[in-house]
Design an enzyme around this catalytic site. Structure first.
Site: not given
Ligand SMILES: *Cc1c(COP(=O)(O)O)cnc(C)c1O
Length: 467
Positions: A276, A318, A320-321, A366, A393-394, A423
């Site tokens: 996150g 964890e 991701g983004r 979002y 078409c939105e 994403y």
């Molecule tokens: C989506 C998610 C992440 C990654 O979130 P980011 O905002 O992309 O860092 C990590 N752990 C879990 C369990 C998630 O669902």
């Protein structure tokens, strides 16, 4: 008092202010460097990534295209790995996953989270070491659990009592064991610049700590012979900019961790604090560097462990983004430009591009903020308020709600949008039977195809013909 603007912008002193710009930029061509991958440059109005001018990339690979900066992606992944040196860093594959990226992560020593059989298959195809894979999801199918146990993933993060039972049965049936983490809800929720320490628990993920379900889940995992209890897992949300949200969550999760020690006599070896971590989508976002996040989270956990008199579990995170988000941009070709008058006398141009909500649903879904820049030529025109929209078409098919682009943007121009790595491709759709764009890697002045553009044949492949 600024007056509310229909765009959501405030309008005062004749100046438009909004979520991206607090005032009109003097030069609408200037690159806001921290929104882009680190090899991105602009020269003579032409945007280059990885040493590749985007007009050349589009000539070779077509438009729209996602442009993936390999050096930037790997540098961000390694920055998390090194800053969190005594943690395990799991890249959250749901942000963007393909075999190339999985291979980079494997080679660079990161671990990988998947949350479906499909993502697990990509990891397998890439030869990702399964001991470094975590398997998430609140409703994994029996087949997915069997496959994960057969492949020997390092950990399955369980999310319901049904799943604990199902996974225990799978290990018995296959004569195997698996590492397990228990996903808990700490009652903390983070979302874009704010976190709520008293979030209600009315959501689908996790076992509630407050209700006692989380402790009960730990008890059941511990009691199942095929399940090796590794620890607790907490993920509080997305676009988090500092560690204050983690502080409250870590305190609650560590309290449960300690309680498991005293009540069940079990010292769990690990704990996961989720992902996150935020990125900059606009000039107003100021994300923390991995070093600051690592220092903050480590200090919080060590402080709490001392207070509880327990040993610090091995931690994992964890992101991701924060790894993939800034490492990609999307390049589009402008097809039409239309100007409209807004209340209050301002004008806005609608710049229509050859993609839209099928390649970036986040703005519609979002209300996400993005920025854009003219990528193919120099312009002398002054800044003009523009909205980059797609071809679907939105009416809600908006890619960038508000940006100052040069006033002479016209059909044939290329416009690039930064921060689309996370994403966007992974949530892309075939809405209106659009062909999903390719992901084109760039490195040292060369391009390579990571995911090819879809074709009409791909589109028709599942249509078995007139019945
Ligand atoms: C989506 C998610 C992440 C990654 O979130 P980011 O905002 O992309 O860092 C990590 N752990 C879990 C369990 C998630 O669902």
């Amino acid at each position: 008092m600024p007056t509310a603007h229909p765009s959501g912008w405030a309008h005062a002193d004749g100046a438009l202010r909004g979520p991206h710009w607090l005032r009109e930029p003097a030069d609408p061509n200037a690159l806001v460097a921290h929104l882009w991958s680190r090899t991105t440059t602009k020269s003579g109005g032409v945007l280059s990534v990885g040493g590749v001018p985007l007009p050349d990339l589009v000539r070779e690979h077509g438009s729209p295209a996602y442009v993936l900066d390999e050096a930037d992606f790997r540098a961000r992944a390694v920055a998390f790995r090194d800053a969190f040196a005594d943690f395990d860093v799991y890249y959250a594959g749901k942000a963007f996953l393909c075999t190339t990226v999985a291979r980079w992560l494997a080679d660079d020593g990161l671990s990988l989270d998947v949350c479906s059989g499909g993502e697990l298959t990509v990891a397998e195809r890439a030869g990702f070491p399964m001991a470094r894979v975590g398997f998430h999801g609140n409703n994994k199918t029996l087949a997915e659990l069997e496959r994960a146990v057969e492949l020997g993933v390092g950990r399955v993060i369980v999310d319901s009592f049904d799943e604990v039972e199902r996974l225990a049965a799978v290990t018995t049936e296959l004569g195997r064991t698996t590492g397990v983490m228990v996903r808990v809800t700490a009652g903390v929720e983070a979302h874009t610049h704010e976190y709520i320490a008293t979030a209600h628990e009315d959501q689908k993920f996790g076992f509630s700590i407050a209700s006692g379900d989380a402790l009960e889940a730990v008890r059941r995992v511990h009691a199942a012979p095929g399940l090796r209890l590794l620890g607790l897992h907490s993920h509080i949300g997305s676009q988090i900019f500092d560690t204050s949200g983690f502080e409250v969550a870590a305190r609650r999760v560590l309290a449960l961790h300690a309680q498991v020690g005293t009540e069940l006599g079990v010292a769990m070896p690990e704990m996961d604090l989720g992902g996150g971590f935020g990125i900059a989508y606009t000039t107003q976002d100021d994300p923390s560097e991995p070093e600051a996040l690592a220092a903050g989270i480590t200090a919080i956990v060590e402080h709490e462990c001392r207070a509880l008199g327990i040993a610090r579990p091995r931690l994992s995170i964890e992101p991701g983004r924060a790894v993939v988000g800034p490492s990609m941009c999307t390049v589009y070709e402008v097809g039409t430009v239309k100007e409209v008058a807004l209340d209050g006398g301002a004008r806005r141009s609608y710049v229509s591009v050859d993609g839209g909500m099928s390649d970036n649903i986040r703005t519609a879904l979002y209300d996400a903020d993005y920025s854009a820049t003219l990528a193919s030529r120099a312009s002398e025109a002054g800044p003009s308020l523009a909205r980059v929209v797609g071809k679907h078409c939105e009416a809600g098919d908006i890619v960038v709600k508000d940006e100052f682009l040069p006033g002479d943007v016209r059909p044939g121009d290329l416009v690039a949008v930064p921060g689309t790595g996370a994403y966007c491709r992974s949530m892309a759709s075939n809405y209106n039977h659009a062909l999903r764009p390719p992901v084109i890697g760039v490195r040292d002045g060369k391009t390579f195809t990571v995911l090819r553009r879809e074709t009409v044949a791909d589109l028709l492949a599942t249509d078995v013909g007139v019945q």
